[in-house]
Design a protein around this motif. Structure first.
Motif, short mmCIF file in Angstrom:
data_model
loop_
_atom_site.label_atom_id
_atom_site.label_comp_id
_atom_site.label_asym_id
_atom_site.label_seq_id
_atom_site.Cartn_x
_atom_site.Cartn_y
_atom_site.Cartn_z
N PHE A 49 0.88 -1.17 0.00
CA PHE A 49 0.00 0.00 0.00
C PHE A 49 0.92 1.22 0.00
O PHE A 49 1.82 1.29 0.84
N SER A 50 0.73 2.15 -0.93
CA SER A 50 1.63 3.31 -0.96
C SER A 50 0.89 4.59 -1.30
O SER A 50 -0.26 4.56 -1.73
N ASN A 51 1.61 5.69 -1.14
CA ASN A 51 1.05 6.99 -1.48
C ASN A 51 1.08 7.25 -2.98
O ASN A 51 0.62 8.28 -3.44
N LEU A 52 1.60 6.32 -3.77
CA LEU A 52 1.66 6.49 -5.21
C LEU A 52 0.41 6.01 -5.93
O LEU A 52 0.19 6.33 -7.09
N SER A 53 -0.41 5.21 -5.22
CA SER A 53 -1.61 4.65 -5.85
C SER A 53 -2.67 4.38 -4.80
O SER A 53 -2.34 3.97 -3.69
N GLY A 54 -3.91 4.55 -5.17
CA GLY A 54 -5.01 4.24 -4.27
C GLY A 54 -5.39 2.77 -4.30
O GLY A 54 -6.30 2.34 -3.59
N THR A 55 -4.70 2.00 -5.11
CA THR A 55 -4.97 0.58 -5.26
C THR A 55 -3.84 -0.24 -4.67
O THR A 55 -2.67 -0.03 -5.04
N PRO A 56 -4.13 -1.18 -3.76
CA PRO A 56 -3.07 -2.04 -3.22
C PRO A 56 -2.41 -2.85 -4.35
O PRO A 56 -3.05 -3.18 -5.34
N SER A 57 -1.14 -3.14 -4.18
CA SER A 57 -0.39 -3.86 -5.19
C SER A 57 0.10 -5.20 -4.64
O SER A 57 1.04 -5.23 -3.86
N PRO A 58 -0.53 -6.32 -5.06
CA PRO A 58 -0.03 -7.62 -4.62
C PRO A 58 1.27 -7.95 -5.36
O PRO A 58 1.41 -7.65 -6.54
N THR A 59 2.23 -8.56 -4.66
CA THR A 59 3.51 -8.87 -5.30
C THR A 59 3.50 -10.24 -5.95
O THR A 59 4.39 -10.55 -6.73
N GLY A 60 2.57 -11.09 -5.60
CA GLY A 60 2.53 -12.42 -6.18
C GLY A 60 3.39 -13.43 -5.44
O GLY A 60 3.32 -14.60 -5.69
N GLY A 61 4.19 -12.98 -4.54
CA GLY A 61 5.00 -13.89 -3.73
C GLY A 61 6.42 -14.00 -4.23
O GLY A 61 6.67 -14.14 -5.42
N ARG A 62 7.34 -13.91 -3.32
CA ARG A 62 8.76 -14.07 -3.65
C ARG A 62 9.16 -15.49 -3.30
O ARG A 62 8.91 -15.95 -2.19
N SER A 63 9.78 -16.16 -4.23
CA SER A 63 10.25 -17.51 -3.93
C SER A 63 11.64 -17.45 -3.33
O SER A 63 12.32 -16.43 -3.43
N MET A 64 12.07 -18.52 -2.72
CA MET A 64 13.42 -18.56 -2.17
C MET A 64 14.45 -18.37 -3.27
O MET A 64 15.44 -17.69 -3.08
N ALA A 65 14.25 -18.96 -4.45
CA ALA A 65 15.21 -18.82 -5.55
C ALA A 65 15.27 -17.37 -6.01
O ALA A 65 16.35 -16.84 -6.25
N THR A 66 14.13 -16.72 -6.12
CA THR A 66 14.09 -15.32 -6.55
C THR A 66 14.77 -14.43 -5.53
O THR A 66 15.49 -13.51 -5.88
N CYS A 67 14.54 -14.71 -4.28
CA CYS A 67 15.07 -13.85 -3.23
C CYS A 67 16.56 -14.02 -3.01
O CYS A 67 17.20 -13.14 -2.47
N SER A 68 17.14 -15.11 -3.41
CA SER A 68 18.54 -15.34 -3.13
C SER A 68 19.42 -14.24 -3.73
O SER A 68 20.44 -13.89 -3.17
N ARG A 69 18.98 -13.66 -4.84
CA ARG A 69 19.75 -12.58 -5.44
C ARG A 69 19.59 -11.27 -4.69
O ARG A 69 20.49 -10.46 -4.64
N SER A 70 18.42 -11.04 -4.10
CA SER A 70 18.18 -9.78 -3.40
C SER A 70 18.23 -9.92 -1.88
O SER A 70 17.89 -9.02 -1.15
N ARG A 71 18.61 -11.10 -1.41
CA ARG A 71 18.80 -11.38 0.02
C ARG A 71 17.50 -11.30 0.81
O ARG A 71 17.40 -10.61 1.80
N CYS A 72 16.48 -12.02 0.34
CA CYS A 72 15.26 -12.17 1.13
C CYS A 72 15.55 -13.14 2.27
O CYS A 72 16.37 -14.04 2.13
N PRO A 73 14.89 -13.00 3.38
CA PRO A 73 15.12 -13.92 4.50
C PRO A 73 14.58 -15.31 4.19
O PRO A 73 13.64 -15.46 3.41
N THR A 74 15.19 -16.32 4.79
CA THR A 74 14.71 -17.68 4.61
C THR A 74 13.59 -17.95 5.60
O THR A 74 13.38 -17.20 6.56
N ALA A 75 12.86 -19.04 5.38
CA ALA A 75 11.78 -19.42 6.29
C ALA A 75 12.31 -19.62 7.70
O ALA A 75 11.66 -19.29 8.68
N VAL A 76 13.52 -20.16 7.81
CA VAL A 76 14.11 -20.36 9.14
C VAL A 76 14.39 -19.02 9.81
O VAL A 76 14.09 -18.82 10.98
N GLU A 77 14.95 -18.08 9.05
CA GLU A 77 15.22 -16.76 9.62
C GLU A 77 13.94 -16.05 10.04
O GLU A 77 13.91 -15.35 11.04
#
Length: 82
Positions: A49-77
Protein backbone atom coordinates in the motif's frame (compact mmCIF):
# COMPACT_ATOMS: atom_id res chain seq x y z
CA UNK A 1 17.98 7.97 -3.35
CA UNK A 2 17.65 8.02 0.43
CA UNK A 3 15.24 6.16 2.66
CA UNK A 4 14.45 3.97 5.63
CA UNK A 5 12.64 0.71 6.20
CA UNK A 6 11.33 -0.73 9.45
CA UNK A 7 10.08 -4.26 10.07
CA UNK A 8 7.93 -5.73 12.83
CA UNK A 9 5.92 -8.88 13.39
CA UNK A 10 2.17 -8.42 13.73
CA UNK A 11 0.66 -10.00 16.87
CA UNK A 12 0.71 -13.84 16.70
CA UNK A 13 3.69 -13.76 14.32
CA UNK A 14 1.92 -14.82 11.11
CA UNK A 15 2.61 -11.64 9.12
CA UNK A 16 5.58 -9.30 8.83
CA UNK A 17 4.99 -5.57 8.37
CA UNK A 18 7.43 -3.45 6.40
CA UNK A 19 7.14 0.34 6.44
CA UNK A 20 9.22 2.35 4.01
CA UNK A 21 9.96 6.01 3.57
CA UNK A 22 12.03 6.93 0.52
CA UNK A 23 13.04 9.95 -1.50
CA UNK A 24 13.57 8.83 -5.09
CA UNK A 25 14.71 11.62 -7.40
CA UNK A 26 12.75 14.19 -5.38
CA UNK A 27 9.59 12.08 -5.09
CA UNK A 28 8.60 11.17 -1.53
CA UNK A 29 7.35 7.60 -1.32
CA UNK A 30 5.67 6.09 1.74
CA UNK A 31 4.56 2.48 1.80
CA UNK A 32 3.28 -0.31 4.00
CA UNK A 33 3.84 -3.92 2.93
CA UNK A 34 2.26 -6.92 4.65
CA UNK A 35 4.24 -10.11 4.04
CA UNK A 36 3.01 -13.63 4.72
CA UNK A 37 4.24 -17.17 4.03
CA UNK A 38 2.53 -19.75 1.82
CA UNK A 39 3.80 -23.21 2.83
CA UNK A 40 2.19 -24.87 -0.22
CA UNK A 41 4.28 -22.84 -2.68
CA UNK A 42 7.22 -21.91 -0.44
CA UNK A 43 6.73 -18.24 -1.33
CA UNK A 44 6.26 -15.02 0.63
CA UNK A 45 3.21 -13.29 -0.91
CA UNK A 46 2.73 -9.69 0.06
CA UNK A 47 0.61 -6.65 -0.63
CA UNK A 48 2.00 -3.12 -0.86
CA UNK A 49 0.00 0.00 0.00
CA UNK A 50 1.63 3.31 -0.96
CA UNK A 51 1.05 6.99 -1.48
CA UNK A 52 1.66 6.49 -5.21
CA UNK A 53 -1.61 4.65 -5.85
CA UNK A 54 -5.01 4.24 -4.27
CA UNK A 55 -4.97 0.58 -5.26
CA UNK A 56 -3.07 -2.04 -3.22
CA UNK A 57 -0.39 -3.86 -5.19
CA UNK A 58 -0.03 -7.62 -4.62
CA UNK A 59 3.51 -8.87 -5.30
CA UNK A 60 2.53 -12.42 -6.18
CA UNK A 61 5.00 -13.89 -3.73
CA UNK A 62 8.76 -14.07 -3.65
CA UNK A 63 10.25 -17.51 -3.93
CA UNK A 64 13.42 -18.56 -2.17
CA UNK A 65 15.21 -18.82 -5.55
CA UNK A 66 14.09 -15.32 -6.55
CA UNK A 67 15.07 -13.85 -3.23
CA UNK A 68 18.54 -15.34 -3.13
CA UNK A 69 19.75 -12.58 -5.44
CA UNK A 70 18.18 -9.78 -3.40
CA UNK A 71 18.80 -11.38 0.02
CA UNK A 72 15.26 -12.17 1.13
CA UNK A 73 15.12 -13.92 4.50
CA UNK A 74 14.71 -17.68 4.61
CA UNK A 75 11.78 -19.42 6.29
CA UNK A 76 14.11 -20.36 9.14
CA UNK A 77 15.22 -16.76 9.62
CA UNK A 78 11.60 -15.62 9.61
CA UNK A 79 10.69 -18.50 11.97
CA UNK A 80 7.47 -19.13 10.00
CA UNK A 81 7.15 -22.71 11.23
CA UNK A 82 6.78 -22.02 14.95
Amino acid sequence: MKGETAFRWLPAGFFLEQRMSLNFLGTEIESLELIGYDPETGTFPSTVFSNLSGTPSPTGGRSMATCSRSRCPTAVELDVHR
